[in-house]
Design an enzyme around this catalytic site. Structure first.
Site, mmCIF file in Angstrom:
data_model
loop_
_atom_site.group_PDB
_atom_site.id
_atom_site.type_symbol
_atom_site.label_atom_id
_atom_site.label_comp_id
_atom_site.label_asym_id
_atom_site.label_seq_id
_atom_site.Cartn_x
_atom_site.Cartn_y
_atom_site.Cartn_z
ATOM 1 C CD GLN A 252 41.506 0.749 -13.710
ATOM 2 O OE1 GLN A 252 41.482 -0.381 -14.188
ATOM 3 N NE2 GLN A 252 41.059 1.788 -14.398
ATOM 4 C CG HIS A 255 43.147 3.752 -17.352
ATOM 5 N ND1 HIS A 255 43.359 3.778 -18.705
ATOM 6 C CD2 HIS A 255 42.976 2.445 -17.032
ATOM 7 C CE1 HIS A 255 43.327 2.527 -19.178
ATOM 8 N NE2 HIS A 255 43.105 1.708 -18.188
ATOM 9 C CD GLU A 319 35.837 -0.461 -16.140
ATOM 10 O OE1 GLU A 319 36.503 0.283 -15.372
ATOM 11 O OE2 GLU A 319 35.868 -0.341 -17.379
ATOM 12 C CG HIS A 320 38.568 -3.813 -14.820
ATOM 13 N ND1 HIS A 320 38.590 -2.444 -14.949
ATOM 14 C CD2 HIS A 320 38.527 -4.312 -16.081
ATOM 15 C CE1 HIS A 320 38.576 -2.121 -16.240
ATOM 16 N NE2 HIS A 320 38.532 -3.232 -16.952
ATOM 17 C CG ASP A 353 42.658 -3.656 -19.416
ATOM 18 O OD1 ASP A 353 41.454 -3.786 -19.143
ATOM 19 O OD2 ASP A 353 43.488 -3.177 -18.618
ATOM 20 C CG HIS A 412 -6.024 -6.840 -27.842
ATOM 21 N ND1 HIS A 412 -6.297 -5.527 -28.079
ATOM 22 C CD2 HIS A 412 -4.666 -6.931 -27.766
ATOM 23 C CE1 HIS A 412 -5.164 -4.839 -28.123
ATOM 24 N NE2 HIS A 412 -4.157 -5.673 -27.942
#
Lengths: 424, 424
Positions: A252, A255, A319-320, A353, A412
């Site tokens: 991770q 990145h 996220e993960h 991934d 209506h």
């Protein structure tokens, strides 16, 4: 990695806070770029590519030709092509299972309602340039678009990497353009002489791309989700292998310096052991400077109980989320906020991934509290349909009349009454 | 209604264009309101209620008490309560069927992936005040929230209509606040001393509420969808009953002068017949001034063929689409852009607005090209989970390694390699 032992619950929000990202400085830069593309189309795209990317689009044209796409295949190794094809197949298998058959529901006698899934007619995919040619993202966004039956799938990327073109062909992208940055988003949102206007735009990008997506979203073009730096949280106990945990943290961290990495454990022994192997592994990485910065900003949190760990992880909404613990599947059932969960010692994040089949476009920055990752659903609209028989309306009609009257919406009510009267 | 015979395709975009709505004037008014609530919480809410709604919240408190909610039931007629209960049941039946069982997919031997649906922990529902007490919207948003298992469901409304409170109790809303306008949206987005912060905000509102929702969405609070004036398109042929078509057009038109109404037909005879009864029906409506204005802005378009009609309707992407034609279900299958479709002579839009079971929170303004209406999906996140066995990783690992290497992400590759090495 800094080990934080037994922090007080009151401290959790501070510990779990992401660095705030302000788009206030970016928007005034991006808005004029969008306006130029909207007003002057292709001419503006050519000017902006020259200015920002030092690319002469007037020489090559904006569109990548079919011949160029075909030529990509010959430039890739057989191993890589086989890998891409296997990943394609796995992603396809997982997303194919997300198709829902039409189920007609009779909610009352003679009142039948159902949902039809229809692919969004025109979608856009943005793939950034930079050092890593993200052909995996072409698969992650292109496969569900293909399964959804989107008629036009436009891909914009400043990268001309053959793997991107090969993946684009595999997923049936219909048009590829040599466009990057905020101007690529503008081209897809507004359409130009060359680039078709699309209804929804997907894909990652830098802060300019992200700001452009948020701006066009406000104007009505749908986007996949708000974006932030990638992140992983790992919950590990003494059944975890420290070297595997360290490797996942680093995958991770590479990145970028703004990547978020969080390690949670009830075992001080495990945390110390991870720290030890982390340094060794880090020193061997080509991107070690980047990763070291991300690791420096990251936290290892020691908690008392598994219940505490779960509560903290739900508050963080990663996220993960890797669960390297005994009974990982049982723990996973207690997780309410996460993008994607990885169970046990042999399920690294990088499997998801690239190639296990799940989608890697996931909610960052705590958005997992309200958002799902990309799926087949992201590429379809579900249109509701209903059909009422005259007898059905005789049963349902009085309900509608009473409610419409109470809401003071006479017309209506009358739309029902006039039909009921005709049936008397 | 103006009849437009056989317009050229080149003219369609102009004919189908919605009036443009600019939020440029509204945002500078709304942003300071949001800031006040974020900074000063309840105190700001009390000040703003006094200023904008002439309500003294310091006397009543912000929250509606359980006793007040309980008391609502006694203030409603038995007929209305029975109607609300029947609508509740139908909406529940339709949305219950949207639950998806967990399906584990083995994408490769030993690689298992699935999705878990988890209710968004805290959601907010906004119900506007004004002449029509929209208790139907409480059902439409509250029922899926209840089915999704959202733990906290906050409702803000400046209206204290007993039907709103009765519906709120029925769907299990957990907290009700006497708050309206942009400040109510701010209270739910940021949280105050009294109002819990929520992760997603649903519900209709005026231009200030809409602007507030768009602003908090940019900051990360999820919202249901971008909003615009309500609209209906009707495709009718000679099998349609002109008086029913006219009644449906009016039921949309009474929402307000900015309501969009579009009638499409291959039959000039039908269009003329509808126009004739429209005037008579209009003159009998209590809200005739409002409705007359909307009808004045509306269009009846005569086309050559059914294929033309379908193409035009797909280009328009109506929120509500009524198909009063022979073989309506077959025509519906050709519709790719619409929020909700109503089939045949006995399926008025108002059935779906209140009680058939489908959701009435639908994409307006052409957003149906990319957005679905609200459903159970809107209240859940789908978390992907994956579990890979050692043998599974031996099969999948080399695929991941090849792809990670090609994307120059070494640590991603190593997270797999280190595991594979341990298995040798």
């Amino acid at each position: 990695m800094q080990i934080i032992p037994f922090p007080d619950r009151a401290e959790w929000p501070r510990l779990l806070a992401r660095p705030t990202q302000s788009s206030a400085q970016i928007e005034p830069v991006v808005a004029p770029i969008l306006a130029q593309v909207r007003e002057r189309g292709d001419v503006a795209l050519i000017e902006l590519a020259a200015r920002f990317d030092q690319i002469d689009l007037s020489a090559t044209g904006l569109a990548v030709s079919a011949d160029e796409l075909d030529a990509a295949e010959a430039q890739l190794s057989d191993d890589l092509k086989a890998a891409i094809r296997q990943a394609y197949q796995n992603i396809r298998t997982f997303h194919e299972a997300q198709k829902q058959p039409i189920e007609k529901i009779e909610t009352m006698p003679g009142v039948t309602c159902w949902r039809r899934s229809v692919g969004i007619d025109k979608v856009g995919i943005y793939i950034p340039g930079g050092t890593a040619p993200l052909f995996s993202t072409v698969l992650m966004l292109g496969v569900p678009a293909q399964l959804a039956g989107c008629r036009e799938v436009v891909l914009c990327s400043p990268s001309n990497h053959p793997a991107i073109y090969f993946a684009a062909k595999l997923v049936g992208v219909t048009k590829v353009f040599r466009l990057g940055g905020a101007q690529a988003i503008a081209a897809m949102a507004y359409g130009t002489e060359s680039v078709p206007q699309v209804y929804k735009i997907f894909g990652p990008g830098n802060q300019f791309v992200t700001a452009a997506k948020m701006l066009v979203a406000k104007e009505g073009t749908a986007i996949d989700m708000p974006a932030g730096p990638s992140e992983v949280a790992i919950y590990a106990d003494d059944t975890a292998v420290p070297a595997f945990v360290a490797a996942d943290l680093l995958s991770q961290a590479e990145h970028g310096a703004d990547s978020q990495v969080l390690l949670v454990s009830t075992s001080k022994k495990l945390l110390s052991a991870v720290n030890l192997v982390l340094d060794t592994q880090l020193s061997r990485l080509p991107r070690r400077d980047l990763a070291a910065k991300a690791i420096g900003n990251s936290k290892a949190i020691l908690v008392d109980t598994s219940a505490d760990a779960v509560e903290l992880l739900n508050q963080y909404a990663a996220e993960h989320l890797i669960l390297s613990v005994a009974e990982a599947e049982t723990v996973a059932e207690q997780i309410t906020n996460a993008g994607s969960i990885f169970l046990g010692n042999y399920t690294p994040e990088s499997a998801g991934d690239y190639a296990s089949g799940t989608n890697h476009t996931l909610p960052t920055n705590g958005f997992a509290r309200a958002y799902s990752g990309v799926s087949l659903d992201s590429f379809v609209k579900k249109i509701t349909v209903q059909s009422i028989t005259p007898q059905g309306l005789q049963g349902l009609g009085p309900v509608v009349e009473a409610m419409a009257e109470a809401e003071s919406l006479d017309a209506h009510k009358r739309a029902v009454s006039i039909r009921l009267a005709s049936l008397m």
